[in-house]
Structures are given as C-alpha cells and as structure tokens.
Design a protein around this motif. Structure first.
Motif, short mmCIF file in Angstrom:
data_model
loop_
_atom_site.label_atom_id
_atom_site.label_comp_id
_atom_site.label_asym_id
_atom_site.label_seq_id
_atom_site.Cartn_x
_atom_site.Cartn_y
_atom_site.Cartn_z
N PHE A 17 0.80 -1.08 0.19
CA PHE A 17 0.01 -0.10 0.07
C PHE A 17 0.87 1.16 -0.03
O PHE A 17 0.59 2.25 -0.59
CB PHE A 17 -0.92 0.06 1.14
CG PHE A 17 -1.76 1.20 1.24
CD1 PHE A 17 -2.81 1.57 0.49
CD2 PHE A 17 -1.14 2.23 2.39
CE1 PHE A 17 -3.43 2.83 0.89
CE2 PHE A 17 -2.11 3.32 2.45
CZ PHE A 17 -3.20 3.71 1.83
N LEU A 18 1.84 1.37 0.83
CA LEU A 18 2.75 2.71 0.85
C LEU A 18 3.55 2.60 -0.31
O LEU A 18 3.61 3.78 -0.86
CB LEU A 18 3.83 2.17 2.03
CG LEU A 18 2.92 2.68 3.51
CD1 LEU A 18 4.26 2.21 4.45
CD2 LEU A 18 2.20 3.90 3.55
N TYR A 19 3.84 1.65 -0.95
CA TYR A 19 4.42 1.74 -2.25
C TYR A 19 3.71 2.29 -3.25
O TYR A 19 4.15 3.31 -4.20
CB TYR A 19 5.05 0.51 -2.71
CG TYR A 19 5.74 0.34 -4.07
CD1 TYR A 19 7.05 1.02 -4.30
CD2 TYR A 19 5.23 -0.44 -5.19
CE1 TYR A 19 7.58 0.90 -5.57
CE2 TYR A 19 5.67 -0.23 -6.39
CZ TYR A 19 6.85 0.33 -6.55
OH TYR A 19 7.52 0.39 -7.84
N ALA A 20 2.48 1.61 -3.41
CA ALA A 20 1.43 2.19 -4.35
C ALA A 20 1.06 3.73 -4.06
O ALA A 20 0.91 4.51 -5.25
CB ALA A 20 0.09 1.61 -4.36
N LEU A 21 1.10 3.96 -2.79
CA LEU A 21 0.58 5.38 -2.56
C LEU A 21 1.98 6.21 -2.94
O LEU A 21 1.75 7.40 -3.46
CB LEU A 21 0.45 5.53 -0.89
CG LEU A 21 0.13 6.96 -0.54
CD1 LEU A 21 -1.11 7.36 -0.92
CD2 LEU A 21 0.13 7.00 1.01
N VAL A 25 1.67 9.47 -5.61
CA VAL A 25 2.03 10.94 -5.11
C VAL A 25 3.26 11.46 -6.10
O VAL A 25 3.19 12.47 -6.47
CB VAL A 25 2.38 10.84 -3.83
CG1 VAL A 25 2.88 12.51 -3.27
CG2 VAL A 25 1.10 10.70 -2.86
N ASN A 26 4.16 10.57 -6.15
CA ASN A 26 5.32 10.96 -7.12
C ASN A 26 4.90 11.45 -8.35
O ASN A 26 5.38 12.22 -9.04
CB ASN A 26 6.33 9.78 -7.00
CG ASN A 26 7.77 10.22 -7.58
OD1 ASN A 26 8.12 11.15 -7.39
ND2 ASN A 26 8.29 9.29 -8.19
N ARG A 27 4.23 10.26 -8.94
CA ARG A 27 3.56 10.82 -10.31
C ARG A 27 3.00 12.08 -10.47
O ARG A 27 3.12 12.97 -11.51
CB ARG A 27 2.74 9.48 -10.93
CG ARG A 27 2.15 9.89 -12.29
CD ARG A 27 1.32 8.81 -12.76
NE ARG A 27 2.27 8.00 -13.60
CZ ARG A 27 1.97 6.85 -14.01
NH1 ARG A 27 0.87 6.30 -13.80
NH2 ARG A 27 2.76 6.24 -14.62
N ALA A 28 1.99 12.25 -9.55
CA ALA A 28 1.43 13.47 -9.44
C ALA A 28 2.36 14.87 -9.42
O ALA A 28 1.98 15.85 -9.95
CB ALA A 28 0.22 13.48 -8.49
N VAL A 29 3.14 14.59 -8.23
CA VAL A 29 4.13 15.60 -8.09
C VAL A 29 4.93 15.98 -9.28
O VAL A 29 5.19 17.15 -9.58
CB VAL A 29 5.25 15.59 -6.90
CG1 VAL A 29 6.10 16.41 -6.74
CG2 VAL A 29 4.23 15.53 -5.66
N LEU A 30 5.47 14.83 -9.97
CA LEU A 30 6.36 15.28 -11.11
C LEU A 30 5.37 15.95 -12.39
O LEU A 30 5.92 16.93 -13.03
CB LEU A 30 6.79 13.95 -11.62
CG LEU A 30 8.07 13.42 -10.85
CD1 LEU A 30 8.18 12.02 -11.55
CD2 LEU A 30 9.23 14.27 -10.71
#
Length: 54
Positions: A17-21, A25-30
């Motif tokens: 779950f933490l990896y998926a989160l 989040v990483n994709r959204a920030v980038l």
C-alpha cells in the motif's frame, strides 16, 4: 506460528500500500512540476519574440 504468518502478511500488505501511494504521489508531483515549469517558460517568453540572433 500462525501469528507470524499473519504478521508477515500484514506487513507485506502495508508495504504494498505504501509503495502504491508513493508511486501515485510521485507521479502527481512530477506532473505538477512539469506543468508549472511549462507555464513559467510560456509566461517568461513574450509572444512573437523568437530571438532571431541566437
């Protein structure tokens, strides 16, 4: 023994779950940074200014 298997399963699910989160989040920030930098570049270059000497 059963509680160890349960604990390992629980930890694996939490890690997944933490990896998926993190990925979301990483994709959204980038994406936001890319969009923002494109907007800044577009605002910095006035329309019709192509810098023919460069």
């Amino acid at each position: 023994m059963m509680s160890l298997i349960g604990l390992a399963t629980y930890l694996a699910l939490v890690a997944l779950f933490l990896y998926a989160l993190y990925r979301v989040v990483n994709r959204a920030v980038l994406h936001a940074l890319r969009t923002h930098s494109a907007e800044v570049r577009a605002a910095a270059a006035p329309e019709g200014s192509s810098h023919p000497g460069r």
